[in-house]
Design an enzyme around this catalytic site. Structure first.
Site, PDB file in Angstrom:
ATOM      1  N   SER A   1      31.729  38.174  50.269  1.00 59.04           N
ATOM      2  CA  SER A   1      30.973  38.948  51.033  1.00 59.04           C
ATOM      3  C   SER A   1      31.169  38.495  52.453  1.00 59.04           C
ATOM      4  O   SER A   1      30.302  38.312  53.531  1.00 59.04           O
ATOM      5  CB  SER A   1      29.242  38.646  50.760  1.00 59.04           C
ATOM      6  OG  SER A   1      29.169  39.231  49.388  1.00 59.04           O
TER       7      SER A   1
ATOM      8  N   ALA B   1      30.572  38.830  43.256  1.00 56.19           N
ATOM      9  CA  ALA B   1      29.642  37.708  42.861  1.00 56.19           C
ATOM     10  C   ALA B   1      30.339  36.547  41.745  1.00 56.19           C
ATOM     11  O   ALA B   1      29.670  36.297  40.779  1.00 56.19           O
ATOM     12  CB  ALA B   1      28.179  38.028  42.169  1.00 56.19           C
TER      13      ALA B   1
ATOM     14  N   SER C   1      26.890  41.985  50.131  1.00 52.89           N
ATOM     15  CA  SER C   1      27.210  42.605  48.821  1.00 52.89           C
ATOM     16  C   SER C   1      26.934  41.803  47.458  1.00 52.89           C
ATOM     17  O   SER C   1      26.175  42.646  46.803  1.00 52.89           O
ATOM     18  CB  SER C   1      28.953  42.322  48.828  1.00 52.89           C
ATOM     19  OG  SER C   1      29.494  42.888  47.826  1.00 52.89           O
ATOM     20  N   GLU C   2      27.595  40.518  47.451  1.00 48.54           N
ATOM     21  CA  GLU C   2      27.222  39.947  46.010  1.00 48.54           C
ATOM     22  C   GLU C   2      26.069  39.435  45.659  1.00 48.54           C
ATOM     23  O   GLU C   2      25.746  39.482  44.365  1.00 48.54           O
ATOM     24  CB  GLU C   2      28.310  38.906  46.117  1.00 48.54           C
ATOM     25  CG  GLU C   2      29.747  39.340  45.930  1.00 48.54           C
ATOM     26  CD  GLU C   2      30.782  38.382  46.475  1.00 48.54           C
ATOM     27  OE1 GLU C   2      30.662  37.996  47.753  1.00 48.54           O
ATOM     28  OE2 GLU C   2      31.769  38.176  45.685  1.00 48.54           O
ATOM     29  N   VAL C   3      24.997  39.492  46.418  1.00 52.80           N
ATOM     30  CA  VAL C   3      23.725  39.354  46.019  1.00 52.80           C
ATOM     31  C   VAL C   3      23.173  40.266  45.078  1.00 52.80           C
ATOM     32  O   VAL C   3      22.342  40.255  44.341  1.00 52.80           O
ATOM     33  CB  VAL C   3      22.686  39.243  47.226  1.00 52.80           C
ATOM     34  CG1 VAL C   3      22.607  40.513  48.032  1.00 52.80           C
ATOM     35  CG2 VAL C   3      21.496  38.680  46.971  1.00 52.80           C
TER      36      VAL C   3
END
Ligand code: FES
Ligand code: FES
Length: 940
Positions: free
Chosen positions: A698, A535, A871-873
């Site tokens: 992501s 992120a 992923s990054e959420v």
């Protein structure tokens, strides 16, 4: 050196060996015997990767000297617990429950769990957790819950309640494996200790030279001299390498793409020349026969330094009178504006409620269990082969070729099995230095950093200072925001433009805000350089915005979750960069979160005591899938035996790209009726695979899916006969039809970079959305915070692999808890290991029904399977729900992270005296409004 013969019973067999009992550890000896399933992570007793059993007791073999090991001891390593053809229940369970991601910690956990289950085969979950806590088993990927799930399931097998076969994956009746918990193919090698990671590969290479680094121990200085003569004369030394040995321009080639940048991106030396810019700069490398010889000689390299003022944070580096750290460009090397709607100076005056504050987010260390490691050699074709942990192996070719002075088409980058990275391997420094060593010596070289070196040499998340303000009307509708945020880039500009640009994308993300003014800035300092981290660029902005959402909700007298509900994007809304999205699930996600939130609030109220205050916080989060316009490929080939091979470079940093590639290929080729084991994977080798792009943003699951479907359709079109059946390989060859096809994913004509004058634009194809909840307990006497529960509700599109999805969820939320409460790399003398850096061990993370993820699946139109990234959420904004929960619990608003106990306590003490520890507005180099006006007058 005093050598002794020993006979040790290892895995039931007496082994004769020779060791130095005073110097060697049990881990050294075991690994020299070839039992490299026992891994070395921290090498100081803090991670448990080296766990073995001695007479049934779990011990960390890296701190067990051989003089304390008796010939009467019976030692069990991971290799003695089960084999690939005869797995122990624990190994099968780790595969089945996603207890393995990067897998570097897995042998240690499995050995440790064996030690527990041999003593107690009916433990509670908390007993399992306490066991891992006591034995310091550390995992950075999984969030621990899947590991505990696996141990509980294995215990059931041992008790005879289920069989090991019950734990094996079975293809569903409809034949569809997309969306199921299909286990990652690499897991088998990882749970049995047969997977060789970089250091294992290095120690098994023939005729390899070991490298040791010479670091300066200071963060800013002129180099007056370097004397390698004494080191050159040390035993076993082949060569001491300095910048003078570099054939290329000795720079990492990271061109700065933004017209707003005041630098070219070529400011990073590979080996230090005349200046030290951070304590992780490398003055020299020693290449020697053994690691010990290399390290001994490295201590003999003499250098004279002239110390310069150290600018260890961005505020000092942009203050009036600060020295210019790089001669080529100012410390503040980029500012990027956001301009949307009306001037927010007017908007704020008209708003019914305004909340503002200044917030700091820290230099978050990635803390993988495996420190950085790399190998290089030149083969008989003149190809320079570099093995490393890279998340962008094709990008690395470009980034290092000029600097090391070797033609790009003669370099081959191979990703080793990787003990996780979470982003730091976006910087190609490791590959560059080992390549230089192989070129300078003409021999194979290997380098594994110790953990302290890893902390200093590899990049970290950029710290940030933000002055942010948001307003709303009397109904709680956001009217505007303005922000000024300064990122600390550390010593080098590489990847630096993404930070100020990202600020304009992620500040206020999730909400419709009609008017916005903002400035993202980034400055050089003398601290470690910042790099990609899950992120990247987002948590810094969410730190201020999501706290201000709570502060504004309180002023408006509206519940924080409902305040968010009033303002999240609805169908057709545009982002703060002026673009639309493919789906708008935020309101639905909050609807799903609401009952969990209300229940948590009621529980916290009931269970709170004056000594231990409980509270609940929420935050929204979002992140892009694919960072910008891009192009990617995979290849698919029909083999003579009818199997199909997928060639791709979806670098596996632990997220399971092998499972993704296999599942995509299987589903895309369903008309051919192949079984999963008829699908072969060749991955992460630039010598064999096309460029599938970075394992960042992501994007790996999403992009390899798009490419794979395209390649599969091309292959099947070529194989299809007029009657609809498919040609065999022999028939294809006989008819002269190619058997290999390339699938493409391309967004260069549909997505565009941000406008450097307004911040408007649409760089990403898709996005992920989420809302997070934390329930905490704050001990008032100490300020110590414990997260009791964390819950996520997200929309990542159609889920491709539930095991990978949950792995990213629980792992990402774990990093966020650490980011909120404890993790930092600030003091370069102290933050040199996991413990001092605030690593999150198992008992700091909630478990079972207290650590959960729920989802809705809005199929993404741009992906043939409907997926987005996943992923990054989980790490963009989820840390803020913990901070908001602390406030809800005890009234302490923590503006400067991490919220370690002393900081919470200080704020509580200040509140008791009617004061606050909240910082005054930061001075970030200039007046924001004057700078924005100047930019408007002089567009680029
Ligand atoms: Fe031994 Fe970390 S505890 S390597
Ligand atoms: Fe545990 Fe990666 S799976 S550290």
């Amino acid at each position: 050196m005093a050598l002794s013969k020993m006979i040790l019973n290892i895995n039931g067999v007496d082994r004769m060996l020779i060791c130095d009992k005073d110097k060697d550890t049990l881990a050294d000896v075991i690994r020299r015997l070839g039992l490299t399933g026992t891994k070395i992570g921290c090498n100081t007793g803090q991670c448990g990767a080296c766990s073995v059993l001695i007479d049934g007791d779990v011990i960390r073999s890296c701190v067990k000297k051989m003089k304390n090991v008796s010939e009467a001891n019976k030692i069990t390593t991971i290799e003695g617990i089960g084999t690939p053809s005869s797995l122990h229940a624990l190994q099968q369970a780790f595969i089945a429950f996603g207890g393995v991601q990067c897998g570097f910690c897995s042998p240690g956990f499995i050995v440790s769990a064996k030690g527990l289950l041999d003593k107690n085969c009916n433990p509670t979950r908390q007993e399992v957790r306490d066991w891992f806590q006591k034995h310091r088993n550390a995992c950075r990927c999984t969030g621990y819950k899947p590991i505990v799930d696996a141990v509980m399931a294995a215990a059931k097998v041992l008790r005879g309640e289920i069989t090991i076969t019950d734990l094996q994956y079975k293809i569903p009746a409809d034949g569809k494996i997309y969306g199921t918990a299909y286990p990652r193919p690499a897991a088998l090698a990882k749970v049995t200790g047969t997977c060789d990671y970089g250091d294992d590969i290095g120690m098994k290479m023939p005729e390899v030279l070991h490298l040791a680094l010479v670091l300066p121990g200071i963060s800013h200085a002129n180099i007056l001299s370097i004397d390698t003569s004494e080191a050159e004369a040390m035993p076993g030394v082949e060569k001491v390498i300095t910048y003078r040995d570099v054939k290329g321009n000795n720079r990492i080639n990271f061109p700065m793409m933004s017209p707003r940048a005041k630098c070219d991106g070529f400011d990073r030396w590979i080996l230090a020349e005349n200046k030290i810019l951070r304590c992780g700069d490398v003055i020299a490398m020693v290449a020697a026969r053994t690691n010990e010889e290399a390290r001994a000689a490295a201590k003999k390299v003499k250098f004279e330094l002239e110390p310069l003022p150290e600018y260890m944070n961005a505020l000092d580096a942009v203050a009036e009178g600060a020295l210019q750290i790089h001669p080529e460009h100012p410390n503040m090397f980029m500012e990027f504006p956001l301009r949307k709607g009306r001037d927010t100076r007017d908007v704020m005056k008209e708003s019914d409620y305004v909340a503002e504050g200044s917030f700091y987010s820290q230099r978050e260390p990635h803390l993988p269990i495996e420190p950085d490691t790399m190998q290089a050699y030149i083969d008989d074709q003149g190809i320079l082969n570099v093995h490393c942990k890279s998340l962008g192996i094709y990008a690395t070719l470009f980034l290092i070729s000029q600097g090391i002075g070797y033609p790009m088409d003669k370099i081959r980058i191979i990703e080793n099995p990787t003990g996780a990275s979470f982003g730091y391997t976006a910087s190609p420094f490791g590959p560059a230095i080992v390549a230089i060593a192989a070129m300078a010596t003409g021999k194979a070289c290997t380098l594994t950093l110790n953990y302290e070196e890893h902390q200093h040499v590899t990049g970290k998340r950029a710290p940030s200072y933000a002055n942010t303000r948001i307003g709303c009307d009397k109904n709680g509708k956001l009217t505007g925001m303005d922000f000024d945020i300064l990122f600390d880039k550390g010593a080098y500009t590489e990847l630096g433009s993404g930070l100020p640009e990202g600020a304009t994308r992620f500040m206020g993300m999730c909400y419709t805000i009609p008017n916005a003014r903002g400035l993202g800035r980034v400055s050089i300092t003398n601290h470690n350089h910042s790099t990609a981290y899950r992120a990247a660029g987002a948590p810094q902005t969410f730190t201020s915005f999501e706290q201000l959402m709570d502060m504004l909700a309180e002023k408006a007298g509206i519940d924080p979750l409902e305040f968010r509900y009033n303002n999240v994007y609805r169908d057709g809304d545009v982002s703060n960069n002026g673009h639309k999205f493919s789906v708008y699930p935020m309101a639905a996600l909050i609807d799903k979160m609401r009952p969990v939130y209300q229940e948590a609030l009621a529980r916290a109220k009931k269970e709170s005591t004056p000594e231990k205050r409980r509270g609940v916080g929420v935050s929204c989060s979002a992140y892009n899938t694919c960072g910008g316009p891009e192009h990617a490929e995979v290849a698919m080939e029909l083999n003579p035996d009818g199997t199909v091979t997928n060639f791709n470079t979806a670098e596996d940093q632990g997220q399971g790209t092998d499972a993704h590639a296999l599942v995509h290929t299987y589903e895309a080729l369903r008309p051919l009726g192949l079984s999963p084991d008829q699908i072969k994977l060749v991955m992460n080798d630039t010598g064999l695979c096309p460029d599938t792009g970075l394992a960042a943003g992501s994007r790996t699951h999403y992009v390899t899916g798009r490419c794979t479907v395209d390649a599969a359709n091309k292959l099947m079109d070529a194989m299809r006969k007029v009657d609809g059946s498919f040609r065999t390989y022999d028939e294809m060859v006989a008819e002269g039809i190619p058997t290999k096809y390339f699938g493409i994913s391309d967004s260069t004509s549909t997505n565009f970079p941000l406008d450097p004058n307004t911040g408007m634009g649409d760089p990403s194809i898709e996005y992920m959305w989420g809302v997070f909840l934390a329930e905490v307990e704050v001990e008032v006497a100490t300020g110590k915070t414990k997260v009791l529960k964390m819950h996520a509700v997200v929309d990542c599109g159609t889920i491709g692999n539930i095991q990978s999805f949950e792995g990213q969820a629980f792992g990402g939320m774990m990093h966020s808890i650490g980011f909120a409460l404890s993790e930092d790399y600030d003091d370069v003398k102290k933050d040199i290991n996991l413990v001092n850096s605030g690593f999150s061990y198992i008992n700091t993370i909630p478990d079972a029904e207290k650590y959960t993820v729920d989802y809705i699946e809005s199929p993404r139109p741009s992906n043939p399977f409907g997926s987005s990234g996943c992923s990054e959420v989980f790490q963009a904004g989820s840390h803020v729900c913990v901070l908001n929960a602390i406030y809800n619990a005890c009234g302490a608003r923590i503006h400067e992270l991490p919220a370690r106990p002393e900081k919470v306590k200080a704020e509580l003490d200040a509140l008791a005296q009617g004061k606050t520890t909240a910082p005054k507005p930061y001075f970030l180099g200039s007046d924001m409004w004057e700078t924005l006006d100047e930019m408007e007058k002089n567009p680029v």
